[in-house]
Design an enzyme around this catalytic site. Structure first.
Site, PDB file in Angstrom:
ATOM      1  N   SER A  41      28.446  41.792  47.098  1.00 55.67           N
ATOM      2  CA  SER A  41      28.506  40.782  48.170  1.00 55.67           C
ATOM      3  C   SER A  41      27.746  41.115  49.440  1.00 55.67           C
ATOM      4  O   SER A  41      27.534  40.223  50.264  1.00 55.67           O
ATOM      5  CB  SER A  41      29.964  40.506  48.517  1.00 55.67           C
ATOM      6  OG  SER A  41      30.587  39.928  47.398  1.00 55.67           O
ATOM      7  N   VAL A  42      27.387  42.360  49.662  1.00 57.28           N
ATOM      8  CA  VAL A  42      26.573  42.640  50.856  1.00 57.28           C
ATOM      9  C   VAL A  42      25.289  41.815  50.812  1.00 57.28           C
ATOM     10  O   VAL A  42      24.700  41.499  51.838  1.00 57.28           O
ATOM     11  CB  VAL A  42      26.217  44.147  50.997  1.00 57.28           C
ATOM     12  CG1 VAL A  42      27.408  44.963  51.421  1.00 57.28           C
ATOM     13  CG2 VAL A  42      25.607  44.706  49.731  1.00 57.28           C
TER      14      VAL A  42
END
Lengths: 97, 559
Positions: free
Chosen positions: B287-288
């Site tokens: 998700s970064v």
């Protein structure tokens, strides 16, 4: 003529002696330069070792536990303040009478 | 029989009339004396010079021309603290032609150097045509003295230069290492060979080059490594990596990959378990990556932070279903897609952009191209050869695309740097870098910075545990299942947190990556980044912010 021969002979001899002296002086100087160079090299080597030792002794992973044992640690935000917020107090004049 | 000497009038020495030796005889005598004195003086000179020359030669005996080795400049950190230097060490060699008793030599030597291979040494010494055989290079003075005390005539020492790393394993991956001849083989050491230059020397002559100043700060580096160590123990991770970067200049202030490598044994870094995970490994970061997807959507004008997306239904494509880990059960704004880390929301934005626009942005931001640093080339990103809708969707939340953490960090720094491209640098340069290329608008940059801060401040944000009072931290979490043999392992995750501080004017970027952390008591029974990588980042920032001179604000004003 005889005097001239003797004079020439002594001149040649003294010149040879002078040359020898100069040659040996030069070699002696060379040897001294070499010695000094050796000394300088040894000093540079010692400096390199001392530099490495200093770096090794002051490495953070060595200092860190000592600092913590002394109650030191990374500063907390509440330990910091701007200079503007510092209360500047006037020194109290003492009465010496 | 007595020999009779006959003196004739011609052969008799002529005496002056007064019967004493004449002036010429005195002169001859003086001349002979002078010559004798002169020769005596020459003789004395020769003896003195000979003695002196012998003394000098004796000291030179161990420093005669040796096989070429390389004099290297020192390496120092940004504050001038020593990271690497050359020191003079004795190296042991033998002259096989002078060896009287091979077995005795090997036996005696084994008492001081027990790890020597006797069979190999005997073999090497048996070849008497060789006049030079290295036995052990880079000995400590103590061991050299012990060998000297053995009194073996065929052994001798030569002084060589050896690289010393006073910090031990500190920043080992960055420093790289040198070969036995002191030639750079990896990391900054190799860069020095290629760009600064090293001098081939025959004796232990030190380099005259000015020290090479790195961008690293030893204090920050130690804090980062120490906190990663703590995280490794606390969350029982398989490995860990992290960096601290100056957002404005791209300078790497600290860079660590655990397990560490010792620069004295640089070959260890080739072991898969010890690689520099920031540069050499490529990972699906999870998700970064939404940071980049949302920056793309904002920059391309596809959405604003307030744009609402209906994320209630999972997305399906190519037989796969994309869901959220914690479904909101209601439409979310783009801002919430970021803070709640919605996969569906990110995928919707990517689909809205389309493959070309999405890939073009990723290329512009620098995550799909090749990257080189002074430490070495960064592993090329792994991108699907064909990007269909399902690939596009998964890439939007950091799956199906694997990049090196450093490359991802540089892309994020570029966004936070007012949209100006950031090139990671490990060496401190005094020159003014060329005007950086704009990769996003300043508005996008400011908006992403705001979302970063919001994600830490918002109680529903995933980065809440990264907060450090006073330092205005922002960031984004990422938890990605690790792929193994083409399948994702549910319980083996890569958990990461990309952070920055102070978010009112981002100066420093941090990236922490934990490999396969366990869900244990320390992490509250979770293995997600919000429960391990985020608090690790908080601890790192609390330690390094004061060192970096970031002034804390009163807690009440940072909310």
């Amino acid at each position: 003529m005889r005097v001239l021969n003797f004079a020439a002979f002594f001149l040649a001899l003294s010149s040879a002696f002078l040359l020898y002296s100069l040659s040996y002086d030069t070699r002696r100087l060379e040897a001294r330069v070499l010695e000094k160079e050796q000394l300088a090299r040894r000093a540079r080597s010692d400096i390199a070792v001392l530099k490495a030792e200093k770096g090794h002794l002051s490495r953070p992973d060595r200092i860190d536990p000592y600092a913590r044992a002394l109650g030191l640690g990374p500063p907390r935000p509440d330990q910091m303040s701007s200079s503007a917020r510092l209360a500047i107090t006037q020194p109290v004049e003492e009465d010496h009478r | 029989m007595r020999r009779r000497v006959i003196i004739t009038p011609n052969s008799a020495p002529r005496l002056p009339s007064n019967g004493r030796p004449g002036r010429s005889r005195i002169a001859n005598g003086l001349l002979a004396l002078g010559v004798m004195l002169a020769f005596s003086a020459v003789g004395v000179q020769l003896v003195l010079l000979g003695a002196r020359a012998n003394a000098v030669r004796a000291t030179l005996a161990v420093t005669e021309a040796a096989p070429v080795n390389f004099a290297r400049p020192d390496i120092i950190d940004r504050n001038g603290r020593l990271l690497a230097t050359d020191v003079e060490v004795p190296s042991l060699f033998a002259d096989p032609a002078l060896v009287l008793d091979r077995d005795e030599l090997v036996e005696k030597l084994s008492t001081v150097l027990p790890d020597i291979d006797p069979r190999q040494l005997r073999g090497e010494l048996s070849d008497r045509s060789r006049r030079f055989v290295w036995i052990r290079r880079g000995l400590s003075p103590k061991i050299a003295q012990k060998i000297h005390d053995l009194g073996l005539p065929s052994l001798a020492f030569r002084k060589e230069l050896r690289r010393a790393y006073p910090g031990g394993e500190l920043a080992g991956h960055v420093l790289g290492g040198v070969s036995i001849d002191n030639k750079g083989v990896a990391g900054i050491e190799k860069w020095i060979d290629d760009n600064v230059g090293v001098e081939g020397v025959h004796t232990a002559e030190f380099s005259d080059h000015a020290p090479v100043r790195l961008s690293l700060d030893i204090g920050v580096q130690h804090s980062l490594e120490d906190e990663l160590d703590i995280a490794t123990r606390r969350y029982k991770t398989h490995a860990a990596a992290g960096l601290v970067m100056d957002i404005r200049t791209g300078e790497i202030i600290a860079s660590a990959s655990l397990p560490r490598v010792d620069p004295l044994f640089p070959q260890t870094a080739y072991d898969p378990g010890h690689i520099d995970r920031l540069l050499t490994g490529t990972y699906e970061l999870g998700s970064v990556f939404k940071t980049l997807t949302i920056a793309m959507a904002l920059d391309e004008g596809l959405a604003t932070s307030a744009t609402v997306l209906d994320v209630r239904q999972p997305l399906t494509a190519g037989g796969f279903t994309i869901t959220d880990l914690h479904p909101a059960g209601r439409p979310l704004s783009v801002e919430e897609v970021f803070t709640r880390s919605s996969n569906v929301g990110a995928a919707m934005l990517a689909v809205q952009a389309g493959t070309d626009r999405f890939m073009s942005f990723m290329k512009r931001i620098g995550v799909t191209g090749l990257m080189k640093t002074e430490v070495g080339p960064v592993s090329a990103p792994l991108i699907p050869k064909r990007v269909d809708q399902i690939e596009l969707m998964t890439m939007s939340y950091g799956h199906g695309i694997a990049v090196a953490p450093l490359q991802f960090a540089a892309a994020t720094a570029s966004i936070l740097n007012g949209g100006k491209r950031v090139q990671p640098r490990y060496v401190r340069f005094t020159d003014t870098p060329a005007k950086p290329e704009a990769v996003t608008s300043e508005l996008t940059s400011r908006e992403i910075a705001r979302l970063f801060r919001l994600n830490v401040l918002d109680p529903s944000g995933t980065g809440e545990r990264a907060e450090v009072p006073g330092y205005r931290v922002g960031g984004k979490t990422g938890t990605a299942e690790r792929a193994d043999n083409g399948r994702y392992k549910e319980k083996a995750v890569i958990s990461s947190f990309i952070g920055a501080f102070p978010m009112d004017q981002p100066q420093y970027l941090t990236f922490v990556v934990l490999f396969e952390p366990e869900a244990n008591e320390e992490s509250g029974g979770h293995r997600t980044a919000s429960s391990n990588a985020a608090p690790t980042t908080a601890r790192i920032i609390a330690r390094i912010a004061p060192q970096l001179g970031v002034a804390p604000l009163a807690v009440s004003t940072t909310q």
